[in-house]
Write an enzyme that holds these catalytic residues in place. Structure first.
Site, PDB file in Angstrom:
ATOM      1  CB  ILE A  36       0.184  48.957  30.317  1.00 55.35           C
ATOM      2  CG1 ILE A  36      -0.483  49.701  31.465  1.00 55.35           C
ATOM      3  CG2 ILE A  36      -0.737  48.689  29.190  1.00 55.35           C
ATOM      4  CD1 ILE A  36      -1.082  51.053  31.089  1.00 55.35           C
ATOM      5  CG  ASN A  54      11.061  45.851  32.294  1.00 57.45           C
ATOM      6  OD1 ASN A  54      10.427  46.389  31.374  1.00 57.45           O
ATOM      7  ND2 ASN A  54      11.413  46.502  33.388  1.00 57.45           N
ATOM      8  N   GLY A 100      -0.397  47.601  42.259  1.00 64.24           N
ATOM      9  CA  GLY A 100       0.879  48.161  42.681  1.00 64.24           C
ATOM     10  C   GLY A 100       0.745  49.494  43.375  1.00 64.24           C
ATOM     11  N   GLY A 159      -2.228  48.173  35.836  1.00 55.75           N
ATOM     12  CA  GLY A 159      -2.349  49.593  35.505  1.00 55.75           C
ATOM     13  C   GLY A 159      -3.526  50.248  36.200  1.00 55.75           C
ATOM     14  CB  CYS A 168      12.444  49.927  31.798  1.00 59.73           C
ATOM     15  SG  CYS A 168      12.968  51.317  32.826  1.00 59.73           S
ATOM     16  CB  SER A 186      13.539  44.647  36.151  1.00 56.81           C
ATOM     17  OG  SER A 186      12.195  44.660  35.743  1.00 56.81           O
ATOM     18  CG  ASN A 223       8.670  54.698  38.868  1.00 53.53           C
ATOM     19  OD1 ASN A 223       9.759  54.234  38.572  1.00 53.53           O
ATOM     20  ND2 ASN A 223       7.533  54.222  38.387  1.00 53.53           N
ATOM     21  CB  THR A 233       5.090  53.263  34.176  1.00 55.83           C
ATOM     22  OG1 THR A 233       6.389  53.051  33.657  1.00 55.83           O
ATOM     23  CG2 THR A 233       4.991  52.736  35.589  1.00 55.83           C
TER      24      THR A 233
HETATM   25  C1  DHB Z   1      11.379  51.586  36.074  1.00 54.42           C
HETATM   26  C2  DHB Z   1      11.204  50.450  35.332  1.00 54.42           C
HETATM   27  C3  DHB Z   1       9.968  50.189  34.802  1.00 54.42           C
HETATM   28  O1  DHB Z   1       9.721  49.102  34.049  1.00 54.42           O
HETATM   29  C4  DHB Z   1       8.929  51.082  35.044  1.00 54.42           C
HETATM   30  O2  DHB Z   1       7.715  50.871  34.527  1.00 54.42           O
HETATM   31  C5  DHB Z   1       9.124  52.212  35.779  1.00 54.42           C
HETATM   32  C6  DHB Z   1      10.355  52.460  36.300  1.00 54.42           C
HETATM   33  C7  DHB Z   1      12.690  51.969  36.586  1.00 54.42           C
HETATM   34  O3  DHB Z   1      13.401  51.162  37.209  1.00 54.42           O
HETATM   35  O4  DHB Z   1      13.045  53.127  36.392  1.00 54.42           O
END
Ligand code: DHB
Length: 305
Positions: free
Chosen positions: A190, A124, A265, A243, A127, A44, A67, A192
């Site tokens: 989905i 997005n 992923g 996912g 996040c 993103s 993460n 995360t």
């Molecule tokens: C980040 C962004 C996301 O959309 C995600 O699912 C996990 C981490 C991020 O850049 O922190």
């Protein structure tokens, strides 16, 4: 080996794609191209460049990762140059992912990136790692998801728009429906799972620099399958299912839940780049054995007709 699928009026060579954020730098997405993905989603991009959250930004748990990258990216102006170069070099369809909080930033990102004619633009809306900075995620609510999707569609010219949703809601069907009504061409689900923590028992501290992070990997697969199933009951637009998919059986499950495209992923870190070819081979063999001539005949097969 191909399993062709039509989406957004285009034919992809297969339904497998690299989801956003697995690779950070734009040029390095060529690794997914080499691995044979049918399409890929870039990390993103925000209007301004972002350093991201403090390191370490990623940590392993028994069945995947947490993460907290914090949307590390070079920002609109630099990203646009890099993406343009990347698109000139690759024949694999690319989806550009954008993140913003303010509606006008979303509009600007979509306007600028639609000029590059990607396969689609992913919004997005979900996040999990920047809510300390920006507040509640947009995908938590049907009305904010509707509003941003509608505004984005106006700027996208004829480029398809995908709204990426969060699993952290008990009404994902309603939220997906709101995106569809706002003109979304697809939804992705989905993102995360928000949020996990791993504690280093020797240091007696959380492992991630930011403490908590979004959870991915095989541990979240049943959540992802259930959310995609729920969305499929609510909308007619295609679903990008993501996912915890790491085997061909997982991919078939996700397709039967209702996904048209399958994101893989975290499994790349666990199994290497061959994971795409292995999963494709497994799906193809399954289709042959069960006399399914086209993948579209499997989409949503787990729902009562
Ligand atoms: C980040 C962004 C996301 O959309 C995600 O699912 C996990 C981490 C991020 O850049 O922190």
């Amino acid at each position: 080996m191909d399993i062709p699928i039509d989406i957004f009026g285009k034919k992809l060579k297969n339904p497998l794609f690299l989801p956003s954020g697995i690779i950070n730098d734009i040029p390095n997405h060529s690794m997914a191209v080499k691995a044979g993905v049918g399409s890929l989603v870039l990390k993103s991009i925000t209007v301004d460049p972002r350093e991201g959250n403090p390191i370490p930004r990623i940590a392993k748990y028994d069945s995947g990762f947490i993460n907290s990258v914090g949307l590390r990216n070079p920002g609109l102006t630099e990203a646009k140059k890099q993406i343009k170069l990347f698109l000139e070099k690759t024949n694999t369809p690319v989806i550009i992912s954008v993140f913003a909080v303010k509606a006008d930033d979303f509009q600007r990102l979509v306007y600028e990136f639609s000029e590059l004619c990607p396969l689609a633009i992913e919004l997005n809306l979900s996040c999990p790692n920047v809510s300390d900075e920006f507040g509640e995620i947009l995908a938590n609510k049907a009305d904010s998801s509707y509003k941003i999707t509608k505004l984005a569609k106006k700027q996208a010219k004829n480029i398809p728009v995908i709204s990426k949703l969060s699993p952290n809601t008990d009404n994902i069907g309603e939220i997906a429906k709101a995106c569809e009504q706002a003109g979304a061409d697809a939804v992705a689900a989905i993102n995360t799972v928000s949020q996990g923590m791993i504690i280093d028992i020797n240091k007696k501290r959380p492992v991630l620099g930011n403490g908590k992070g979004g959870v991915s990997g095989t541990g979240i697969k049943p959540i992802a399958v259930a959310k995609v199933y729920e969305i499929y009951e609510a909308v007619k637009i295609p679903i990008l299912g993501i996912g915890g998919i790491s085997t061909w059986q997982d991919a078939v499950e996700m397709i039967m839940a209702g996904a048209s495209l399958i994101g893989i992923g975290s499994a790349v870190y666990e199994k290497g780049w061959n994971v795409y070819k292995d999963i494709l081979f497994g799906i193809k063999t399954y289709m042959e054995k069960t006399n399914i001539s086209q993948i579209k005949n499997l989409i949503g097969a787990a729902h009562e007709k």
